[in-house]
Motif scaffolding. Structure first.
Motif, PDB file in Angstrom:
ATOM      1  N   CYS A  38      24.290 -44.522   0.600  1.00 33.87           N
ATOM      2  CA  CYS A  38      23.904 -45.867   0.185  1.00 33.87           C
ATOM      3  C   CYS A  38      24.068 -46.955   1.240  1.00 33.87           C
ATOM      4  CB  CYS A  38      24.677 -46.250  -1.081  1.00 33.87           C
ATOM      5  SG  CYS A  38      24.323 -45.161  -2.474  1.00 33.87           S
ATOM      6  N   GLY A  39      24.255 -46.584   2.498  1.00 36.43           N
ATOM      7  CA  GLY A  39      24.293 -47.596   3.544  1.00 36.43           C
ATOM      8  C   GLY A  39      22.910 -48.166   3.816  1.00 36.43           C
ATOM      9  N   GLU A  40      22.858 -49.286   4.517  1.00 36.43           N
ATOM     10  CA  GLU A  40      21.567 -49.906   4.816  1.00 36.43           C
ATOM     11  C   GLU A  40      20.662 -48.970   5.600  1.00 36.43           C
ATOM     12  OE1 GLU A  40      21.902 -53.682   6.657  1.00 36.43           O
ATOM     13  OE2 GLU A  40      23.100 -54.572   5.051  1.00 36.43           O
ATOM     14  N   ASP A  41      21.238 -48.144   6.464  1.00 38.35           N
ATOM     15  CA  ASP A  41      20.435 -47.200   7.246  1.00 38.35           C
ATOM     16  C   ASP A  41      19.948 -46.013   6.417  1.00 38.35           C
ATOM     17  OD1 ASP A  41      20.838 -48.788   9.459  1.00 38.35           O
ATOM     18  OD2 ASP A  41      22.468 -47.565  10.276  1.00 38.35           O
ATOM     19  N   ASP A  42      20.426 -45.913   5.176  1.00 39.42           N
ATOM     20  CA  ASP A  42      20.051 -44.783   4.313  1.00 39.42           C
ATOM     21  C   ASP A  42      18.851 -45.092   3.426  1.00 39.42           C
ATOM     22  OD1 ASP A  42      22.184 -43.148   5.217  1.00 39.42           O
ATOM     23  OD2 ASP A  42      23.568 -44.177   3.865  1.00 39.42           O
ATOM     24  N   GLU A  43      18.213 -46.239   3.619  1.00 36.02           N
ATOM     25  CA  GLU A  43      17.067 -46.615   2.783  1.00 36.02           C
ATOM     26  C   GLU A  43      16.003 -45.518   2.703  1.00 36.02           C
ATOM     27  OE1 GLU A  43      15.609 -49.162   0.066  1.00 36.02           O
ATOM     28  OE2 GLU A  43      17.240 -49.840   1.378  1.00 36.02           O
ATOM     29  N   PRO A  44      15.663 -44.810   3.822  1.00 33.11           N
ATOM     30  CA  PRO A  44      14.622 -43.779   3.727  1.00 33.11           C
ATOM     31  C   PRO A  44      14.956 -42.633   2.778  1.00 33.11           C
ATOM     32  CG  PRO A  44      14.954 -44.416   6.015  1.00 33.11           C
ATOM     33  CD  PRO A  44      16.062 -45.057   5.233  1.00 33.11           C
ATOM     34  N   ILE A  45      16.248 -42.405   2.522  1.00 30.94           N
ATOM     35  CA  ILE A  45      16.624 -41.341   1.585  1.00 30.94           C
ATOM     36  C   ILE A  45      16.063 -41.612   0.202  1.00 30.94           C
ATOM     37  CG2 ILE A  45      18.606 -40.276   0.401  1.00 30.94           C
ATOM     38  CD1 ILE A  45      20.251 -40.745   2.936  1.00 30.94           C
ATOM     39  N   TRP A  46      15.918 -42.880  -0.160  1.00 28.18           N
ATOM     40  CA  TRP A  46      15.577 -43.277  -1.526  1.00 28.18           C
ATOM     41  C   TRP A  46      14.093 -43.572  -1.722  1.00 28.18           C
ATOM     42  CZ3 TRP A  46      19.419 -43.056  -5.146  1.00 28.18           C
ATOM     43  CH2 TRP A  46      20.724 -42.896  -4.646  1.00 28.18           C
ATOM     44  N   THR A  47      13.293 -43.523  -0.672  1.00 32.44           N
ATOM     45  CA  THR A  47      11.885 -43.919  -0.775  1.00 32.44           C
ATOM     46  C   THR A  47      11.145 -43.164  -1.867  1.00 32.44           C
ATOM     47  OG1 THR A  47      11.811 -44.512   1.572  1.00 32.44           O
ATOM     48  CG2 THR A  47       9.693 -44.070   0.474  1.00 32.44           C
ATOM     49  N   TYR A  48      11.348 -41.849  -1.930  1.00 32.02           N
ATOM     50  CA  TYR A  48      10.580 -41.029  -2.869  1.00 32.02           C
ATOM     51  C   TYR A  48      11.378 -40.636  -4.116  1.00 32.02           C
ATOM     52  CZ  TYR A  48       7.484 -40.640   1.149  1.00 32.02           C
ATOM     53  OH  TYR A  48       6.660 -40.931   2.209  1.00 32.02           O
ATOM     54  N   LEU A  49      12.603 -41.136  -4.242  1.00 26.58           N
ATOM     55  CA  LEU A  49      13.386 -40.891  -5.446  1.00 26.58           C
ATOM     56  C   LEU A  49      13.003 -41.882  -6.536  1.00 26.58           C
ATOM     57  CD1 LEU A  49      16.901 -40.255  -3.852  1.00 26.58           C
ATOM     58  CD2 LEU A  49      15.418 -38.560  -4.956  1.00 26.58           C
ATOM     59  N   ALA A  50      13.409 -41.599  -7.757  1.00 30.73           N
ATOM     60  CA  ALA A  50      13.054 -42.460  -8.888  1.00 30.73           C
ATOM     61  C   ALA A  50      13.818 -43.775  -8.867  1.00 30.73           C
ATOM     62  CB  ALA A  50      13.333 -41.726 -10.195  1.00 30.73           C
ATOM     63  N   TRP A  51      14.934 -43.827  -8.118  1.00 27.78           N
ATOM     64  CA  TRP A  51      15.783 -45.010  -8.101  1.00 27.78           C
ATOM     65  C   TRP A  51      15.648 -45.755  -6.778  1.00 27.78           C
ATOM     66  CZ3 TRP A  51      17.816 -39.965  -8.426  1.00 27.78           C
ATOM     67  CH2 TRP A  51      18.063 -39.498  -9.716  1.00 27.78           C
ATOM     68  N   GLU A  52      15.897 -47.056  -6.826  1.00 25.62           N
ATOM     69  CA  GLU A  52      16.072 -47.822  -5.603  1.00 25.62           C
ATOM     70  C   GLU A  52      17.455 -47.523  -5.041  1.00 25.62           C
ATOM     71  OE1 GLU A  52      13.750 -49.368  -4.244  1.00 25.62           O
ATOM     72  OE2 GLU A  52      12.327 -49.986  -5.805  1.00 25.62           O
ATOM     73  N   ARG A  53      17.644 -47.759  -3.745  1.00 25.53           N
ATOM     74  CA  ARG A  53      18.960 -47.537  -3.157  1.00 25.53           C
ATOM     75  C   ARG A  53      19.985 -48.458  -3.823  1.00 25.53           C
ATOM     76  NH1 ARG A  53      21.900 -50.176   0.833  1.00 25.53           N
ATOM     77  NH2 ARG A  53      20.112 -51.497   1.368  1.00 25.53           N
ATOM     78  N   PRO A  54      21.062 -47.893  -4.373  1.00 23.66           N
ATOM     79  CA  PRO A  54      22.095 -48.742  -4.969  1.00 23.66           C
ATOM     80  C   PRO A  54      22.725 -49.657  -3.919  1.00 23.66           C
ATOM     81  CG  PRO A  54      22.346 -46.468  -5.686  1.00 23.66           C
ATOM     82  CD  PRO A  54      21.340 -46.459  -4.579  1.00 23.66           C
ATOM     83  N   ARG A  55      22.884 -50.911  -4.287  1.00 24.43           N
ATOM     84  CA  ARG A  55      23.470 -51.898  -3.368  1.00 24.43           C
ATOM     85  C   ARG A  55      24.975 -51.997  -3.529  1.00 24.43           C
ATOM     86  NH1 ARG A  55      18.380 -50.999  -1.987  1.00 24.43           N
ATOM     87  NH2 ARG A  55      17.449 -52.679  -0.766  1.00 24.43           N
ATOM     88  N   ASP A  56      25.522 -51.343  -4.555  1.00 27.50           N
ATOM     89  CA  ASP A  56      26.970 -51.369  -4.742  1.00 27.50           C
ATOM     90  C   ASP A  56      27.395 -50.068  -5.429  1.00 27.50           C
ATOM     91  OD1 ASP A  56      26.436 -51.701  -7.549  1.00 27.50           O
ATOM     92  OD2 ASP A  56      26.367 -53.871  -7.268  1.00 27.50           O
ATOM     93  N   ARG A  57      28.688 -49.862  -5.481  1.00 26.25           N
ATOM     94  CA  ARG A  57      29.220 -48.631  -6.051  1.00 26.25           C
ATOM     95  C   ARG A  57      28.808 -48.459  -7.508  1.00 26.25           C
ATOM     96  NH1 ARG A  57      33.024 -46.569  -9.172  1.00 26.25           N
ATOM     97  NH2 ARG A  57      34.198 -44.705  -8.504  1.00 26.25           N
ATOM     98  N   ASP A  58      28.790 -49.552  -8.277  1.00 32.81           N
ATOM     99  CA  ASP A  58      28.442 -49.455  -9.695  1.00 32.81           C
ATOM    100  C   ASP A  58      27.026 -48.928  -9.896  1.00 32.81           C
ATOM    101  OD1 ASP A  58      30.927 -50.365 -10.374  1.00 32.81           O
ATOM    102  OD2 ASP A  58      30.291 -52.427 -10.811  1.00 32.81           O
TER     103      ASP A  58
END
Length: 244
Positions: free
Chosen positions: A55-75
């Motif tokens: 979930c770091g800022e550099d991890d945005e590409p991990i979430w591109t094709y997933l159903a969820w947006e990259r979580p911005r916090d632990r919750d």
């Protein structure tokens, strides 16, 4: 389990007979342990490690094709894990490399149909530690073995956005056969998604299982952990669709 194609009393070709016992649903409490990785039922105890890995800022590409947006916090990540644990039609796993003991990704068994013997692996997220790693391949192999050998499924599916080139390459490398493209299949994050379908059947599984075992064998890696022979679990594409 299977015979050969046959013709009915009206001269029509029909599918090969199958002596079929429904498969077992996966037990959401089972841990799948390999040599270099464990698949543990995802839970609150994995959230901190998953958040750090994915979930770091550099991890945005991990979430591109997933159903969820990259979580911005632990919750936000905790909510995804809780959703996976609460869904009766899915078993969500945390992928834990043995060398660190910390969750570095997640995946799920989903669209589970024991009566027909079909099951899908999906919602896959590999943190940087897992990407292009031996542990990632072993994690996928563990799930396949569980589905086919432990639970008795006859079809194992992989689906992805047709634009997700890394996922398409991974499916082919792991031995899946491309079946086609469902155009305008779904809308995800406000965007159209054409979905590519891949599968491995129980008749193909022995070949795929052996290819994965050969690749994962310690003898296939040098002292630096580099592979000696590339994984080639998939046979050449048939010239024409095979009749059932």
């Amino acid at each position: 389990m299977s015979g050969t194609p046959r013709t009915n009393a009206h001269g029509q070709r029909i599918g090969r007979p199958v002596e079929w016992t429904p498969a077992a649903p996966p037990d959401p409490a089972v841990v799948l342990a390999g040599q270099g990785v464990r698949l543990e039922p995802a839970g609150p105890q994995h959230v901190d490690d998953l958040y750090a890995s994915l979930c770091g800022e550099d991890d945005e590409p991990i979430w591109t094709y997933l159903a969820w947006e990259r979580p911005r916090d632990r919750d936000g990540l905790a909510a995804i894990v809780a959703e996976g644990g609460a869904d009766p039609g899915r078993v969500m796993y945390a992928i834990v490399p043995v060398e660190t003991g910390r969750a570095a990704g997640f995946c799920s068994l989903m669209r589970i149909d024991p009566a027909m013997g079909t099951i899908e692996v999906g919602a896959i997220a590999f943190g940087r530690q897992l990407q292009r790693s031996r542990a990632a391949t072993e994690a996928m192999a563990l799930l396949m073995r569980h589905a086919f050998d432990d639970l008795g499924y006859r079809r194992y599916e992989w689906k992805c956005d047709s634009l997700n080139a890394p996922s398409r390459r991974a499916a082919i490398r792991l031995g899946f056969i491309w079946e086609g493209r469902f155009r305008n299949a779904v809308v995800v994050k406000g965007r159209n998604r054409d979905t590519d379908w891949f599968s491995i059947t129980d008749r193909e599984w022995p070949r795929v299982r052996q290819a994965l075992a050969d690749w994962l064998d310690d003898r296939n890696f040098d002292a630096m952990g580099r592979q000696r022979v590339r994984l080639a679990a998939r046979p050449p594409e048939p010239a024409a669709p095979q009749e059932q």
